[in-house]
Scaffold this motif. Sequence first.
Motif, PDB file in Angstrom:
ATOM      1  N   SER A  29      11.801 -13.506  26.145  1.00 32.50           N
ATOM      2  CA  SER A  29      11.736 -14.975  26.990  1.00 32.50           C
ATOM      3  C   SER A  29      11.430 -15.812  25.928  1.00 32.50           C
ATOM      4  CB  SER A  29      10.558 -14.946  28.073  1.00 32.50           C
ATOM      5  OG  SER A  29      10.854 -14.080  29.014  1.00 32.50           O
ATOM      6  N   PHE A  30      10.616 -15.426  24.889  1.00 29.88           N
ATOM      7  CA  PHE A  30      10.436 -16.403  23.679  1.00 29.88           C
ATOM      8  C   PHE A  30      11.622 -16.853  22.882  1.00 29.88           C
ATOM      9  CE2 PHE A  30       8.833 -17.430  19.433  1.00 29.88           C
ATOM     10  CZ  PHE A  30       8.004 -18.595  19.747  1.00 29.88           C
ATOM     11  N   GLY A  31      12.409 -15.644  22.736  1.00 29.52           N
ATOM     12  CA  GLY A  31      13.513 -16.071  22.089  1.00 29.52           C
ATOM     13  C   GLY A  31      14.643 -16.928  22.625  1.00 29.52           C
ATOM     14  N   LYS A  32      14.277 -16.962  24.054  1.00 31.19           N
ATOM     15  CA  LYS A  32      15.314 -17.583  24.906  1.00 31.19           C
ATOM     16  C   LYS A  32      15.014 -19.225  25.255  1.00 31.19           C
ATOM     17  CE  LYS A  32      17.589 -14.165  27.457  1.00 31.19           C
ATOM     18  NZ  LYS A  32      17.640 -13.229  28.703  1.00 31.19           N
ATOM     19  N   ALA A  86       0.294  -9.226  16.879  1.00 30.58           N
ATOM     20  CA  ALA A  86       1.371  -9.854  15.907  1.00 30.58           C
ATOM     21  C   ALA A  86       2.274 -10.755  16.549  1.00 30.58           C
ATOM     22  CB  ALA A  86       1.982  -8.512  15.044  1.00 30.58           C
ATOM     23  N   PHE A  87       2.846 -10.309  17.734  1.00 30.68           N
ATOM     24  CA  PHE A  87       3.727 -11.077  18.402  1.00 30.68           C
ATOM     25  C   PHE A  87       3.261 -12.548  18.650  1.00 30.68           C
ATOM     26  CE2 PHE A  87       5.229 -12.733  22.546  1.00 30.68           C
ATOM     27  CZ  PHE A  87       6.064 -13.162  22.456  1.00 30.68           C
ATOM     28  N   LEU A  88       1.769 -12.518  19.162  1.00 30.93           N
ATOM     29  CA  LEU A  88       1.265 -13.732  19.661  1.00 30.93           C
ATOM     30  C   LEU A  88       1.130 -14.921  18.612  1.00 30.93           C
ATOM     31  CD1 LEU A  88      -1.323 -12.483  22.305  1.00 30.93           C
ATOM     32  CD2 LEU A  88       0.918 -13.583  22.603  1.00 30.93           C
ATOM     33  N   GLN A  89       0.622 -14.019  17.241  1.00 29.72           N
ATOM     34  CA  GLN A  89       0.547 -14.928  16.130  1.00 29.72           C
ATOM     35  C   GLN A  89       1.701 -15.390  15.497  1.00 29.72           C
ATOM     36  OE1 GLN A  89      -1.589 -12.171  13.428  1.00 29.72           O
ATOM     37  NE2 GLN A  89      -3.558 -11.969  14.515  1.00 29.72           N
ATOM     38  N   MET A  90       2.757 -14.692  15.488  1.00 29.28           N
ATOM     39  CA  MET A  90       4.263 -15.277  15.426  1.00 29.28           C
ATOM     40  C   MET A  90       4.618 -16.321  16.096  1.00 29.28           C
ATOM     41  SD  MET A  90       7.899 -13.317  15.512  1.00 29.28           S
ATOM     42  CE  MET A  90       7.829 -13.632  17.251  1.00 29.28           C
ATOM     43  N   ARG A  91       4.381 -16.231  17.511  1.00 28.70           N
ATOM     44  CA  ARG A  91       4.636 -17.249  18.334  1.00 28.70           C
ATOM     45  C   ARG A  91       3.935 -18.499  18.101  1.00 28.70           C
ATOM     46  NH1 ARG A  91       3.082 -17.159  24.574  1.00 28.70           N
ATOM     47  NH2 ARG A  91       1.006 -17.429  23.496  1.00 28.70           N
ATOM     48  N   GLU A  92       2.632 -18.462  17.983  1.00 28.47           N
ATOM     49  CA  GLU A  92       2.004 -19.654  17.301  1.00 28.47           C
ATOM     50  C   GLU A  92       2.229 -20.129  16.051  1.00 28.47           C
ATOM     51  OE1 GLU A  92      -2.162 -18.172  17.424  1.00 28.47           O
ATOM     52  OE2 GLU A  92      -2.433 -17.825  19.573  1.00 28.47           O
ATOM     53  N   ILE A 120       5.234 -20.043  14.827  1.00 25.81           N
ATOM     54  CA  ILE A 120       6.710 -20.845  14.992  1.00 25.81           C
ATOM     55  C   ILE A 120       6.388 -22.180  15.795  1.00 25.81           C
ATOM     56  CG2 ILE A 120       8.899 -20.833  16.246  1.00 25.81           C
ATOM     57  CD1 ILE A 120       8.831 -17.548  15.465  1.00 25.81           C
ATOM     58  N   GLN A 121       5.556 -21.913  16.801  1.00 24.10           N
ATOM     59  CA  GLN A 121       5.254 -23.386  17.620  1.00 24.10           C
ATOM     60  C   GLN A 121       4.724 -24.404  16.613  1.00 24.10           C
ATOM     61  OE1 GLN A 121       3.256 -21.828  20.835  1.00 24.10           O
ATOM     62  NE2 GLN A 121       4.939 -21.527  22.223  1.00 24.10           N
ATOM     63  N   ARG A 122       3.632 -23.818  15.676  1.00 22.22           N
ATOM     64  CA  ARG A 122       2.906 -24.771  14.990  1.00 22.22           C
ATOM     65  C   ARG A 122       3.861 -25.507  13.934  1.00 22.22           C
ATOM     66  NH1 ARG A 122      -0.965 -22.041  13.832  1.00 22.22           N
ATOM     67  NH2 ARG A 122      -0.052 -21.175  12.177  1.00 22.22           N
ATOM     68  N   GLN A 123       4.731 -24.776  13.377  1.00 22.81           N
ATOM     69  CA  GLN A 123       5.788 -25.293  12.673  1.00 22.81           C
ATOM     70  C   GLN A 123       6.754 -26.211  13.248  1.00 22.81           C
ATOM     71  OE1 GLN A 123       8.310 -22.177  10.844  1.00 22.81           O
ATOM     72  NE2 GLN A 123       9.090 -23.413   9.357  1.00 22.81           N
ATOM     73  N   ILE A 124       7.419 -25.974  14.335  1.00 20.89           N
ATOM     74  CA  ILE A 124       8.294 -26.938  15.046  1.00 20.89           C
ATOM     75  C   ILE A 124       7.272 -28.189  15.305  1.00 20.89           C
ATOM     76  CG2 ILE A 124       9.603 -27.143  16.968  1.00 20.89           C
ATOM     77  CD1 ILE A 124      10.144 -24.275  17.381  1.00 20.89           C
ATOM     78  N   SER A 125       6.259 -27.975  15.575  1.00 15.26           N
ATOM     79  CA  SER A 125       5.431 -29.121  16.026  1.00 15.26           C
ATOM     80  C   SER A 125       5.113 -30.164  14.686  1.00 15.26           C
ATOM     81  CB  SER A 125       4.046 -28.929  16.730  1.00 15.26           C
ATOM     82  OG  SER A 125       3.259 -29.859  16.710  1.00 15.26           O
ATOM     83  N   GLN A 126       5.007 -29.270  13.498  1.00 13.33           N
ATOM     84  CA  GLN A 126       4.393 -30.239  12.160  1.00 13.33           C
ATOM     85  C   GLN A 126       5.761 -30.798  11.864  1.00 13.33           C
ATOM     86  OE1 GLN A 126       2.846 -27.333   9.803  1.00 13.33           O
ATOM     87  NE2 GLN A 126       0.838 -27.489  10.586  1.00 13.33           N
ATOM     88  N   ARG A 127       6.985 -30.208  12.227  1.00 15.78           N
ATOM     89  CA  ARG A 127       8.230 -30.555  11.495  1.00 15.78           C
ATOM     90  C   ARG A 127       8.747 -31.762  12.443  1.00 15.78           C
ATOM     91  NH1 ARG A 127      13.747 -27.632  12.659  1.00 15.78           N
ATOM     92  NH2 ARG A 127      13.221 -28.436  14.835  1.00 15.78           N
TER      93      ARG A 127
END
Length: 466
Positions: free
Chosen positions: A225-228, A249-255, A257-264
């Motif tokens: 779902s996160f990949g989609k 580890a999946f939850l940390q990765m999701r956070e 990625i979301q933080r990186q997108i928001s900062q970008r």
Amino acid sequence: MSLSPIEARGIVAEASGPTAAEARRAIRDRRWHKRLLPRSLFGRALLIIVTPLILVQVIATWVFYDRHWDTVARRLSTGVAGDIAQTIDTMRLLPPGPQRDQMFERVGRATELEYIFWPDEKLPAGMERVGTTSLEEQLAAALIERVHRPFQIDAEFDPRDTLVSIALYDGVLQVAVPKKRLFTPTTYIFVMWMTGSSLVLFAVATLFMRNQVKSLSRLAAAAESFGKGREVANFKLAGALEVRQTGAAFLQMRERIQRQISQRTEMLAGVSHDLRTPLTRMKLALEFLENSPTVSELKSDVAQMQSMVQGYLDFARGEGGETPREVDLPILIEEVVANARREGAAVTVAAPEAYAISLRPDATRRCLANLIANARRYGTHIWVTMMPVRGGVDILIDDDGPGIPAAQREAVFRPFFRLDPARGSQTGSVGLGLTIARDVALSHGGEISLEDSPHHGLRVRLHLPK
């Protein structure tokens, strides 16, 4: 041992004629065991549990039948043969008549064996001496050891009895031996307990293993779902320690990625604001200058810079803040096509009447608009076809333009890449249309690929997962 695809191709390439067929057959033979093994973790875990259990049962059964069953059957048969031998010895002490008949009756009540003596008779010829089962074989061995007289065994005499005929000096003695004296029901009880306990253990193992696999399935569903690009709600850590570590580890990765997108997005929004201000001042300053070839060129450069900055900002920003929802995709396609037709594009649409799918409607609309605009830029007619496929839907966008060479079809997805810079300047393209479209497709877990169109142009295949 498994072969890699390169090794497999090498084996087939080095062979020719019948040798090639043998090589392909050898490859299939090496991989047949993989097709027999279960593919799911649940099935393989059960196989790991069941295989030792079956081996233990087989070994225990073999030892039981080899030792316990053989020993008990031999002792029971020896007891029956001993009773018969003792009766024969007693017969020799009694003359034929009522005393011998009374002896048969007393011995029969004590041993559950029925005796009948046929004087002056002989054993019939042509009859098998030993029965077909192990019980009759054990009884025959005991009679040979104890009785020392010719005999025949008829296992089909009665369903409950086995008839033993013994040749004596003055006739034939027939003994009806109950089959319950030749075996013990503890054998079946042992087998039933062994099978029953195995089934109970298998059921318990299946229940526990299913609970462990459920946590992995939930983690896989959350990652998909996160990949989609969909919201992962109500995901909790569960299962064994290793599964919990993977989920964490999946939850940390999701956070991250979301933080990186928001900062970008925030950074590029600030860059856009900083760049738009001087570009606007330059544009206003050029309006106060007299018209000249130099001023016209500067105005064109400023307009192109504004277009590039806006395009890059749109590409970097994406539609990450939009929430996926159920959308009737054919209606969305018709809306995008209607906008293209209002701008003068000739578009033909072929789509089913209804097809619901979860996606970001604004991002998908923007993706389709970019693809149709790209087709319109280089072609005169556009064909949009929607086809439900396994696991999702494919949207085909064909044109009758010059197409893209196969060697450059992957390069056109790079930001600001143009096959012909001069042609891109004439069409107003900054080289971000396909890049933005692929970014939207990937955010949905889909993909975009370029192919040859049956209309002698370019075909863009947009795949969106269900």
